[in-house]
Design a protein around this motif. Structure first.
Motif: not given
Lengths: 156, 185
Positions: A41-43, A64-68, A114-118
């Motif tokens: 779900g989060a992804l 993205a901020r909410h899902a993190r 965490f390195g690219v997508r975020e």
């Protein structure tokens, strides 16, 4: 070369406790699956948005901020249950191709997330560009591989 | 009568072929499990919004409008693959305690979703933007979270034969729940 290490893993207190219990493995498996649901779900909510579908009324960065925190929570649950599951059958895992596929893809998926997508998602607004779409698609493909290989450990 | 039907169904060539297949069954099962990430994943995200625990500044209608089609797509895949798995061993699953509990809880989850969409969600235009939705929506979200979590756990446990009818002796209530009387007597 690594085989002695895997033998040691299975001989650990946790490994033996899980392997010798009737209920521990199934319960850990079930919680591992619950983690998978939350992770999915989060992804997905962010990856789909990066692809330009799903919650298109919201900016990529907001979703993205909410899902993190839920993404991180899901990963914590998956690792916390995955390790004792692994310890209970480390030797089987050592000779299991799916296990190695999963272990090779997992760090790539984590690093990419965490390195690219975020970094990209954080600065992306309402109109995700082609780069954003590629990243959403790669994220889905990477995590799909981790999950599929993970399921296949039990079949091979 | 249902036993005879399921017994017959399990002996049809396609059912036997699916159960004994080297790749088809594992692929159907894997699809069923991986689609959890889509179906239950999207459901969780929406439920968390309904409880007011997450995505507080995203209107509820965004989820029920834009995310629900994805949830439905996931549900269709879950249903098709789930029915195929049931078809591969109908009688065994019919008498499996975890399968029975799972079906019951899915009915509860279905009723809960129906009540929410017929009730609180009809007035979502008035409260959809609130950080904390009204009580009825929070309850619907909580019931849904608990129900689907239980469905996932019981679904996983179907694989274990601990309480199957041919594993005896069992406590009376287990045999009752599994519907074993007809088999053991």
């Amino acid at each position: 070369m690594l085989e002695p290490f895997f033998r040691w893993c299975e001989s650990t207190l946790i490994g033996q406790a899980v392997a010798n219990s009737v209920w521990a493995f199934p319960i850990l498996e079930a919680v591992h699956l619950l983690g998978l649901c939350l992770l999915g779900g989060a992804l997905l909510v962010v990856d789909l948005r990066m692809l330009g579908v799903g919650l298109t009324g919201q900016s990529v960065s907001r979703l993205a901020r909410h899902a993190r925190p839920w993404l991180v929570a899901a990963l914590v649950v998956m690792v916390a249950t995955g390790i004792p599951l692994f310890l209970s059958e480390s030797i089987k895992a050592y000779y299991n191709t799916s296990f190695w596929v999963k272990m090779a893809t997992l760090p790539v998926a984590l690093g990419f997330t965490f390195g690219v997508r975020e970094r990209v998602a954080r600065n992306e607004g309402m109109e995700p560009g082609p780069r954003c779409k590629v990243i959403g698609a790669v994220s889905l493909a990477l995590w799909f591989t981790v999950a599929a290989a993970g399921r296949w450990i039990g079949f091979s | 009568m249902i036993e005879r039907f399921l017994g017959w169904l399990g002996e049809t060539p396609w059912s036997v072929a699916l159960l004994e297949s080297l790749y088809a069954w594992p692929l159907v099962e894997s699809t069923h499990v991986l689609t959890l990430g889509l179906f239950v994943g999207a459901t969780i995200v929406m439920d968390l919004r309904l409880t007011g625990l997450a995505f507080r500044d995203v209107p509820v209608q965004a989820f029920t409008g834009r995310l629900l089609p994805w949830t439905h797509a996931g549900f269709i895949v879950m249903t098709v693959t789930g029915l195929l798995l049931l078809y591969s061993q109908p009688l065994r699953y019919y008498h499996n305690v975890f399968f029975r509990v799972k079906v019951l809880v899915m009915v509860v989850a279905g009723i809960n979703a129906f009540v929410f969409h017929r009730g609180a969600h009809r007035h979502a235009t008035t409260w959809g933007a609130d950080a904390i939705p009204p009580r009825a929506a929070r309850i619907a979200g909580t019931v849904s979270l608990a129900a689907w979590a239980l469905v996932v756990v019981t679904g996983r446990l179907i694989a274990y034969n601990w309480f199957d009818c041919d594993i005896q002796p069992q406590p009376g209530w287990v045999n009752w729940l599994a519907g074993c009387e007809a088999v053991t007597e």
